[in-house]
Scaffold this motif. Structure first.
Motif, PDB file in Angstrom:
ATOM      1  N   VAL A 192     -10.061  -3.308  -0.906  1.00 35.14           N
ATOM      2  CA  VAL A 192      -9.178  -3.170  -0.474  1.00 35.14           C
ATOM      3  C   VAL A 192      -8.964  -2.637   1.327  1.00 35.14           C
ATOM      4  CG1 VAL A 192      -7.292  -1.498   0.254  1.00 35.14           C
ATOM      5  CG2 VAL A 192      -7.803  -1.734  -2.290  1.00 35.14           C
TER       6      VAL A 192
ATOM      7  N   HIS B 298     -10.185  -0.170   4.135  1.00 32.05           N
ATOM      8  CA  HIS B 298      -9.630   0.879   3.575  1.00 32.05           C
ATOM      9  C   HIS B 298      -9.933   1.752   3.799  1.00 32.05           C
ATOM     10  CE1 HIS B 298      -6.588   2.931   2.032  1.00 32.05           C
ATOM     11  NE2 HIS B 298      -5.236   2.776   3.196  1.00 32.05           N
TER      12      HIS B 298
ATOM     13  N   ASN C 113      -7.895  -3.232   5.176  1.00 27.51           N
ATOM     14  CA  ASN C 113      -6.902  -3.362   6.133  1.00 27.51           C
ATOM     15  C   ASN C 113      -6.446  -4.876   6.546  1.00 27.51           C
ATOM     16  OD1 ASN C 113      -6.880  -0.431   6.015  1.00 27.51           O
ATOM     17  ND2 ASN C 113      -8.385  -0.008   7.183  1.00 27.51           N
TER      18      ASN C 113
ATOM     19  N   GLN D 180      -1.862   4.217  -0.210  1.00 26.97           N
ATOM     20  CA  GLN D 180      -2.534   3.573   0.616  1.00 26.97           C
ATOM     21  C   GLN D 180      -2.323   2.841   1.908  1.00 26.97           C
ATOM     22  OE1 GLN D 180      -4.018   1.087  -2.441  1.00 26.97           O
ATOM     23  NE2 GLN D 180      -6.355   1.469  -2.571  1.00 26.97           N
ATOM     24  N   ALA D 181      -1.294   3.344   2.210  1.00 21.76           N
ATOM     25  CA  ALA D 181       0.243   3.036   3.700  1.00 21.76           C
ATOM     26  C   ALA D 181       0.813   3.747   3.515  1.00 21.76           C
ATOM     27  CB  ALA D 181      -0.518   1.591   3.383  1.00 21.76           C
TER      28      ALA D 181
ATOM     29  N   GLY E 282       1.188  -0.748  -0.032  1.00 25.42           N
ATOM     30  CA  GLY E 282       0.120   0.025   0.286  1.00 25.42           C
ATOM     31  C   GLY E 282       0.774   0.975   0.514  1.00 25.42           C
TER      32      GLY E 282
ATOM     33  N   ARG F  83      -1.415  -4.400   2.743  1.00 23.81           N
ATOM     34  CA  ARG F  83      -2.910  -3.948   2.274  1.00 23.81           C
ATOM     35  C   ARG F  83      -3.746  -5.379   1.799  1.00 23.81           C
ATOM     36  NH1 ARG F  83      -2.897  -1.422   6.051  1.00 23.81           N
ATOM     37  NH2 ARG F  83      -2.387   1.264   5.689  1.00 23.81           N
TER      38      ARG F  83
END
Length: 339
Positions: A76, A84, A78, A44-45, A39, A52
């Motif tokens: 997506v 997410h 977590n 996304q991270a 991610g 992810r």
């Protein structure tokens, strides 16, 4: 024996998310497992906690690889299996379930523009083509650019089993449209994302890029939208419900609540010109392509049917636009006692 599963997901790029994908090899007959990705490379991270999860939610035949290979659209999550924050599909699910009894269906008209490098396909080097007028639904090499890509994309979508209902050349050179639906809110959104992936992937083989930029060329050229057609069972039976849905979309803060979520750069496209209403004004009318929401003439004539929200940009997230329209219109119909 084994098969290839192309896992596809929507990333966290802002203001407009991008599609990502990678291939997993699975044994014949194997169920689609959850999978993971980095991610931190998709917005996304953070790098210190980058894992992810990809949760398969929709699959279809892969028309490019053929055989038993498939495309797999994923949500997506977590690592604790919660959605997410970029997962807009998870926000649509409860709204679709809440109003399921109203039988909402959508048809989304996805416009897009081909680019050859930095120029729209069909634009001469260092200049501009003839003004708009003959390109829309046109024919001939002097007015149509990219048809071979469009036809191949259509074939791919049909081979994948997607509910594509048509294609046409649009108002600007190199600009096209395909339509997905009619389908329920989750189904139309899932299939539109897969159709977008197939568009990018098909154009890649022709060394051409496809963009959802809502205003790909500044000046006196049409933008690119995702006109969203919508109806419920009540709207398909009673013209009063058509008016109720239009009024609900125009009530209070709803117009701006919707527009600010209808795609980045919407103020560049919704100017009141080029078949648009101004972004900060709401209107609806029969057969009016300069209104925010159009009621097709045959809907007024028949006294039932659907409406077309003309405001969404080409780059809109379909999970967002279907959630907002479903929630607003279905709530309005309940309030007006029409369900």
């Amino acid at each position: 024996m084994s098969y290839k599963a192309e896992y596809i997901w929507i990333d966290g790029t802002e203001p407009t998310a991008k599609l990502r994908s990678k291939t997993k090899i699975l044994a014949d007959g194997a169920e689609l497992p959850i999978w993971g990705f980095d991610g931190s490379s998709t917005n996304q991270a953070e790098g210190h906690a980058s894992d992810r999860v990809l949760q398969p939610v929709f699959s279809c035949p892969d028309p490019i690889r053929g055989g038993s290979n498939i495309l797999v659209l994923c949500e997506v999550l977590n690592i604790d299996m919660t959605p997410h924050e970029s997962n807009t599909r998870a926000l649509l699910r409860p709204v679709a379930e809440k109003f399921a009894s109203q039988e909402a269906i959508f048809g989304i008209e996805q416009e897009y523009t081909f680019f050859d490098g930095v120029r729209p396909l069909g634009f001469p080097v260092g200049g501009f083509p003839a003004a708009q007028g003959g390109y829309y639904c046109g024919v001939g090499a002097d007015e149509i650019f990219g048809r071979d890509i469009v036809e191949k994309h259509l074939d791919h979508c049909l081979a994948a089993g997607l509910e594509i209902s048509g294609i046409n050349a649009e108002v600007m050179p190199g600009q096209w449209e395909f339509q997905v639906g009619p389908l329920g809110p989750l189904e139309v959104s899932d299939q539109l994302w897969i159709a977008r992936w197939l568009l990018y992937r098909t154009a890649e083989d022709f060394n051409v890029s496809a963009t959802l930029n809502p205003k790909p060329v500044k000046g006196d050229w049409n933008g690119a939208g995702a006109h969203t057609n919508f109806s419920t069972r009540a709207m398909r039976e009673d013209y009063r419900a058509i008016i109720s849905a239009c009024e609900a979309l125009g009530e209070g803060s709803k117009p701006l609540d919707h527009v600010k979520n209808y795609g980045a750069g919407i103020d560049e496209r919704l100017t009141g010109l080029h078949e648009t209403a101004p972004w900060n004004e709401f209107s609806y009318g029969v057969s009016d392509r300069g209104a925010s929401v159009r009621i097709p003439w045959q809907v007024e004539k028949d006294g039932k049917g659907y409406i077309e929200d003309r405001r969404p940009n080409a780059n809109v997230d379909p999970y967002v636009v279907t959630r907002l329209i479903t929630d607003t219109c279905c709530t309005g119909l309940e309030k007006d006692g029409l369900v």
